[in-house]
Design a protein around this motif. Structure first.
Motif, PDB file in Angstrom:
ATOM      1  N   ARG A 418      -1.901 111.108  15.672  1.00 26.90           N
ATOM      2  CA  ARG A 418      -1.236 111.540  14.439  1.00 26.90           C
ATOM      3  C   ARG A 418       0.109 112.208  14.741  1.00 26.90           C
ATOM      4  O   ARG A 418       1.098 111.993  14.016  1.00 26.90           O
ATOM      5  N   ALA A 419       0.156 112.993  15.813  1.00 26.58           N
ATOM      6  CA  ALA A 419       1.423 113.624  16.200  1.00 26.58           C
ATOM      7  C   ALA A 419       2.452 112.562  16.586  1.00 26.58           C
ATOM      8  O   ALA A 419       3.642 112.670  16.238  1.00 26.58           O
ATOM      9  N   ASN A 420       2.014 111.519  17.287  1.00 19.72           N
ATOM     10  CA  ASN A 420       2.911 110.417  17.631  1.00 19.72           C
ATOM     11  C   ASN A 420       3.533 109.811  16.376  1.00 19.72           C
ATOM     12  O   ASN A 420       4.732 109.517  16.321  1.00 19.72           O
ATOM     13  N   ILE A 421       2.699 109.599  15.363  1.00 19.39           N
ATOM     14  CA  ILE A 421       3.187 108.979  14.133  1.00 19.39           C
ATOM     15  C   ILE A 421       4.215 109.879  13.461  1.00 19.39           C
ATOM     16  O   ILE A 421       5.304 109.419  13.066  1.00 19.39           O
ATOM     17  N   ARG A 422       3.913 111.162  13.336  1.00 22.11           N
ATOM     18  CA  ARG A 422       4.839 112.073  12.643  1.00 22.11           C
ATOM     19  C   ARG A 422       6.168 112.196  13.394  1.00 22.11           C
ATOM     20  O   ARG A 422       7.247 112.189  12.781  1.00 22.11           O
ATOM     21  N   VAL A 423       6.103 112.319  14.716  1.00 20.65           N
ATOM     22  CA  VAL A 423       7.332 112.446  15.504  1.00 20.65           C
ATOM     23  C   VAL A 423       8.174 111.187  15.387  1.00 20.65           C
ATOM     24  O   VAL A 423       9.390 111.246  15.143  1.00 20.65           O
ATOM     25  N   ALA A 424       7.545 110.032  15.560  1.00 20.93           N
ATOM     26  CA  ALA A 424       8.294 108.783  15.531  1.00 20.93           C
ATOM     27  C   ALA A 424       8.925 108.533  14.169  1.00 20.93           C
ATOM     28  O   ALA A 424      10.099 108.158  14.068  1.00 20.93           O
ATOM     29  N   VAL A 425       8.167 108.754  13.097  1.00 17.82           N
ATOM     30  CA  VAL A 425       8.712 108.516  11.750  1.00 17.82           C
ATOM     31  C   VAL A 425       9.875 109.465  11.468  1.00 17.82           C
ATOM     32  O   VAL A 425      10.934 109.041  10.956  1.00 17.82           O
ATOM     33  N   GLN A 426       9.723 110.733  11.802  1.00 21.43           N
ATOM     34  CA  GLN A 426      10.797 111.686  11.533  1.00 21.43           C
ATOM     35  C   GLN A 426      12.031 111.396  12.378  1.00 21.43           C
ATOM     36  O   GLN A 426      13.161 111.546  11.916  1.00 21.43           O
ATOM     37  N   TYR A 427      11.825 110.971  13.620  1.00 18.30           N
ATOM     38  CA  TYR A 427      12.983 110.636  14.437  1.00 18.30           C
ATOM     39  C   TYR A 427      13.679 109.382  13.915  1.00 18.30           C
ATOM     40  O   TYR A 427      14.911 109.346  13.799  1.00 18.30           O
ATOM     41  N   SER A 453       6.098 107.437  21.633  1.00 14.75           N
ATOM     42  CA  SER A 453       5.136 107.580  20.544  1.00 14.75           C
ATOM     43  C   SER A 453       4.722 106.240  19.969  1.00 14.75           C
ATOM     44  O   SER A 453       3.524 105.953  19.808  1.00 14.75           O
ATOM     45  N   ARG A 454       5.693 105.389  19.676  1.00 19.15           N
ATOM     46  CA  ARG A 454       5.328 104.140  18.983  1.00 19.15           C
ATOM     47  C   ARG A 454       4.776 103.108  19.967  1.00 19.15           C
ATOM     48  O   ARG A 454       3.886 102.317  19.606  1.00 19.15           O
ATOM     49  N   THR A 455       5.263 103.066  21.228  1.00 15.10           N
ATOM     50  CA  THR A 455       4.724 102.086  22.174  1.00 15.10           C
ATOM     51  C   THR A 455       3.314 102.455  22.622  1.00 15.10           C
ATOM     52  O   THR A 455       2.499 101.568  22.904  1.00 15.10           O
ATOM     53  N   THR A 480      -3.929 103.562   7.987  1.00 14.01           N
ATOM     54  CA  THR A 480      -4.525 104.700   7.271  1.00 14.01           C
ATOM     55  C   THR A 480      -3.861 106.005   7.708  1.00 14.01           C
ATOM     56  O   THR A 480      -3.489 106.848   6.865  1.00 14.01           O
ATOM     57  N   MET A 481      -3.726 106.182   9.011  1.00 16.88           N
ATOM     58  CA  MET A 481      -3.108 107.409   9.520  1.00 16.88           C
ATOM     59  C   MET A 481      -1.642 107.507   9.105  1.00 16.88           C
ATOM     60  O   MET A 481      -1.153 108.601   8.774  1.00 16.88           O
ATOM     61  N   LEU A 482      -0.936 106.386   9.119  1.00 16.47           N
ATOM     62  CA  LEU A 482       0.476 106.405   8.717  1.00 16.47           C
ATOM     63  C   LEU A 482       0.604 106.888   7.280  1.00 16.47           C
ATOM     64  O   LEU A 482       1.449 107.757   6.977  1.00 16.47           O
ATOM     65  N   ASP A 483      -0.224 106.356   6.392  1.00 17.43           N
ATOM     66  CA  ASP A 483      -0.185 106.796   4.983  1.00 17.43           C
ATOM     67  C   ASP A 483      -0.477 108.296   4.875  1.00 17.43           C
ATOM     68  O   ASP A 483       0.207 109.028   4.133  1.00 17.43           O
ATOM     69  N   GLU A 484      -1.465 108.750   5.620  1.00 18.84           N
ATOM     70  CA  GLU A 484      -1.847 110.162   5.548  1.00 18.84           C
ATOM     71  C   GLU A 484      -0.779 111.064   6.151  1.00 18.84           C
ATOM     72  O   GLU A 484      -0.461 112.137   5.593  1.00 18.84           O
ATOM     73  N   GLU A 485      -0.215 110.656   7.262  1.00 16.92           N
ATOM     74  CA  GLU A 485       0.800 111.494   7.916  1.00 16.92           C
ATOM     75  C   GLU A 485       2.115 111.502   7.153  1.00 16.92           C
ATOM     76  O   GLU A 485       2.890 112.460   7.251  1.00 16.92           O
ATOM     77  N   MET A 486       2.378 110.462   6.371  1.00 18.72           N
ATOM     78  CA  MET A 486       3.563 110.488   5.508  1.00 18.72           C
ATOM     79  C   MET A 486       3.436 111.602   4.473  1.00 18.72           C
ATOM     80  O   MET A 486       4.433 112.250   4.116  1.00 18.72           O
ATOM     81  N   GLN A 487       2.234 111.841   4.002  1.00 16.75           N
ATOM     82  CA  GLN A 487       2.032 112.940   3.050  1.00 16.75           C
ATOM     83  C   GLN A 487       2.190 114.301   3.735  1.00 16.75           C
ATOM     84  O   GLN A 487       2.695 115.258   3.132  1.00 16.75           O
ATOM     85  N   VAL A 488       1.754 114.384   4.993  1.00 24.01           N
ATOM     86  CA  VAL A 488       1.966 115.617   5.759  1.00 24.01           C
ATOM     87  C   VAL A 488       3.462 115.873   5.930  1.00 24.01           C
ATOM     88  O   VAL A 488       3.944 117.008   5.740  1.00 24.01           O
ATOM     89  N   ILE A 489       4.206 114.828   6.274  1.00 18.83           N
ATOM     90  CA  ILE A 489       5.655 114.966   6.435  1.00 18.83           C
ATOM     91  C   ILE A 489       6.289 115.399   5.118  1.00 18.83           C
ATOM     92  O   ILE A 489       7.174 116.272   5.087  1.00 18.83           O
ATOM     93  N   ARG A 490       5.848 114.802   4.017  1.00 16.77           N
ATOM     94  CA  ARG A 490       6.371 115.160   2.699  1.00 16.77           C
ATOM     95  C   ARG A 490       6.192 116.665   2.439  1.00 16.77           C
ATOM     96  O   ARG A 490       7.104 117.343   1.961  1.00 16.77           O
ATOM     97  N   GLN A 491       5.020 117.187   2.792  1.00 19.96           N
ATOM     98  CA  GLN A 491       4.755 118.612   2.587  1.00 19.96           C
ATOM     99  C   GLN A 491       5.613 119.478   3.523  1.00 19.96           C
ATOM    100  O   GLN A 491       6.109 120.533   3.125  1.00 19.96           O
TER     101      GLN A 491
END
Length: 532
Positions: A418-427, A453-455, A480-491
């Motif tokens: 999940r941390a990989n997803i949040r870091v990669a999306v934000q970067y 993170s993404r590889t 599923t995790m991407l959708d959920e972590e996008m909401q975490v990023i939004r918050q």
């Protein structure tokens, strides 16, 4: 445009404003055109060779030392030499070529500033042009900046030595075409920085110094040696005027360090442990090898056997040839919270003490606030010496290919994924918005950590690995995790920032490069299409 013009001239897709006219002068364009015409065809061959070599590894081969070049590794020779102002590089700071950053970095308690047109810069046209102007003004000593609050920034009397990192061989400059194709971004960066600054640099007792990233073979550094020699001859400069440090940040390159030094021996002064990109390259190069899948990136530290072997071999190889062995990046950011900041400084200090004790000649920081503690570590180790070229590591046993490829133990956790997803999306969101150097969760992230993170997730999916909680890593789990972590990023970033930003574009790109069948070599290639 006539056929003759297509063959001989560059085509710029943007009109020239005042800024462009300062950088893209007639003389600079002539020089750039010469380099593009002479060296672009070979660059295309080198990139094709990368694909051929990768195919062999994908089909089951493992990287190894080259039999045909054993004589270079076994014979005694040294590089041409190191200029006086590069003899002491105990702490270097890196960052993008933005005006305020350039001033702060040159004023920091460091010996060298690596001004970056690569991993920490999203190469939008205006940023690249402004970066060249900023470095020109820095070389002249006239650079200044006034922020919105009226605070003025200017250079101290004795700034750090300036080194320019050009873009990697794989990156194009899409706003300049030759024969209908984008020219090499690295040639664009090199030509303009060299043309506008070489004389002023030499007059002040320095020189045109470069960092070369993402090298995968000595054939590529031999190409750069030809570029440098051509430039020296073109402007009637002695051979070896241009100096370069090569980042060993790909797995194929670690098996060719002697050859890389030899191919650039007139121009090279050292190699650098580009540790984050090296981890990324380990994943990417060995992507089809199920027995060499890395765990959570937080547990892949420099004390792990394959990274320790890489660091020690680089030191031994460089010092045998009279070249510097530079350490890797401390990506931590100082914290305003005293307890957190003490933890950060302790982590950085321990990391740099390991590098210094191993024999590295210097190291990198990403933030001026870390310069003092890292400088103290190397001051204590070096004493009166300017470097550690005397540390030969000749007592070390031979480092083998098996050690350099050794699998890394550790868990794959749901928290880590999940941390990989949040870091990669934000970067990615920051990068496609024009910012290539981003503070995320207490670390100064550039493209390398987003690549890890993404590889990592791509490889976990590819080999159906299991998380420590028993969940099998599938495309469906990732979605599923991407959708959920996008909401975490939004918050975390807030509704306004989220809706006004490019997070939807970033998530879409993250999804594509993480789940498609073929692994994309660099996220910056599809990302570049989303930049102006």
């Amino acid at each position: 445009m006539t056929q003759q013009e297509m063959t001989t001239e560059l085509h710029f897709t943007r009109d020239f404003s005042y800024q462009e006219q300062q950088v893209l002068t007639d003389g600079a364009i002539r020089f750039l055109t010469e380099l593009v015409q002479k060296f672009s065809p070979r660059r295309k061959e080198l990139l094709e060779n990368r694909l051929i070599n990768q195919k062999k590894i994908d089909d089951g081969a493992l990287p190894d030392f080259i039999m045909e070049t054993a004589s270079i590794r076994d014979s005694e020779w040294t590089i041409r030499g190191i200029p006086d102002d590069l003899l002491d590089r105990r702490v270097e700071i890196t960052g993008p070529v933005e005006r305020k950053m350039v001033i702060n970095a040159l004023n920091a308690n460091v010996k060298v500033f690596m001004a970056d047109f690569e991993d920490s810069l999203a190469p939008g046209w205006e940023k690249v042009i402004d970066g060249q102007l900023n470095l020109r003004d820095a070389v002249k000593g006239t650079i200044s900046f006034i922020n919105e609050q009226g605070k003025e920034y200017s250079l101290n009397p004795d700034p750090a030595v300036l080194i320019c990192r050009v873009r990697g061989l794989h990156l194009p400059e899409k706003h300049v075409l030759w024969q209908g194709e984008a020219i090499p971004g690295g040639l664009f960066d090199f030509a303009l920085y060299f043309y506008h600054n070489y004389r002023a640099l030499l007059d002040k007792g320095s020189g045109p110094y470069f960092y070369l990233p993402k090298t995968e073979s000595y054939h590529e550094t031999a190409w750069w040696s030809e570029v440098f020699s051509y430039a020296e001859d073109r402007f009637e400069l002695p051979r070896g005027t241009i100096k370069a440090t090569v980042l060993i940040e790909t797995l194929p390159a670690v098996f060719q360090m002697d050859e890389i030094l030899y191919s650039l021996r007139d121009h090279i002064v050292g190699l650098n442990c580009g540790r984050w990109d090296y981890i990324f390259s380990y994943i990417k190069t060995l992507k089809n090898h199920a027995d060499r899948v890395l765990p959570d990136r937080q547990s892949v530290t420099m004390d792990k056997p394959f990274l320790s072997a890489y660091s020690r071999l680089l030191i031994k190889t460089c010092h045998r040839r009279g070249a510097f062995a530079m350490g890797g990046m401390a990506a931590f950011i100082p914290s305003k919270d005293a307890e957190r900041n003490a933890w950060v400084l302790d982590k950085v200090r321990a990391d740099k003490e390991l590098e210094a004790s191993n024999g590295h000649d210097g190291t990198w920081v990403a933030h001026p606030g870390l310069a003092d503690v890292v400088m103290d570590v190397f001051n204590r180790t070096l004493g009166e010496r300017k470097n550690q070229l005397n540390i030969s590591r000749s007592q070390d046993s031979e480092i083998t290919a098996q050690q350099l490829l050794e699998p890394c133990p550790g868990e794959r956790t749901e928290e880590g994924m999940r941390a990989n997803i949040r870091v990669a999306v934000q970067y990615i969101e920051a990068w496609i918005s024009g910012n290539g150097c981003v503070p995320i969760y207490g670390l100064m992230e550039d493209a390398a950590t987003a690549e890890i993170s993404r590889t990592s997730i791509w490889q976990w999916i590819r080999h159906e690995k299991t998380l420590s909680n028993g969940k099998v890593i599938t495309r469906e789990l990732f979605h599923t995790m991407l959708d959920e972590e996008m909401q975490v990023i939004r918050q975390e970033v807030g509704e306004t920032r989220f809706t006004q930003g490019r997070f939807a574009d970033a998530a879409q790109l993250m999804e594509r490069i993480t789940t498609q069948e073929t692994l994309i070599d660099f996220l910056t290639l599809p990302g570049y299409a989303l930049l102006d």
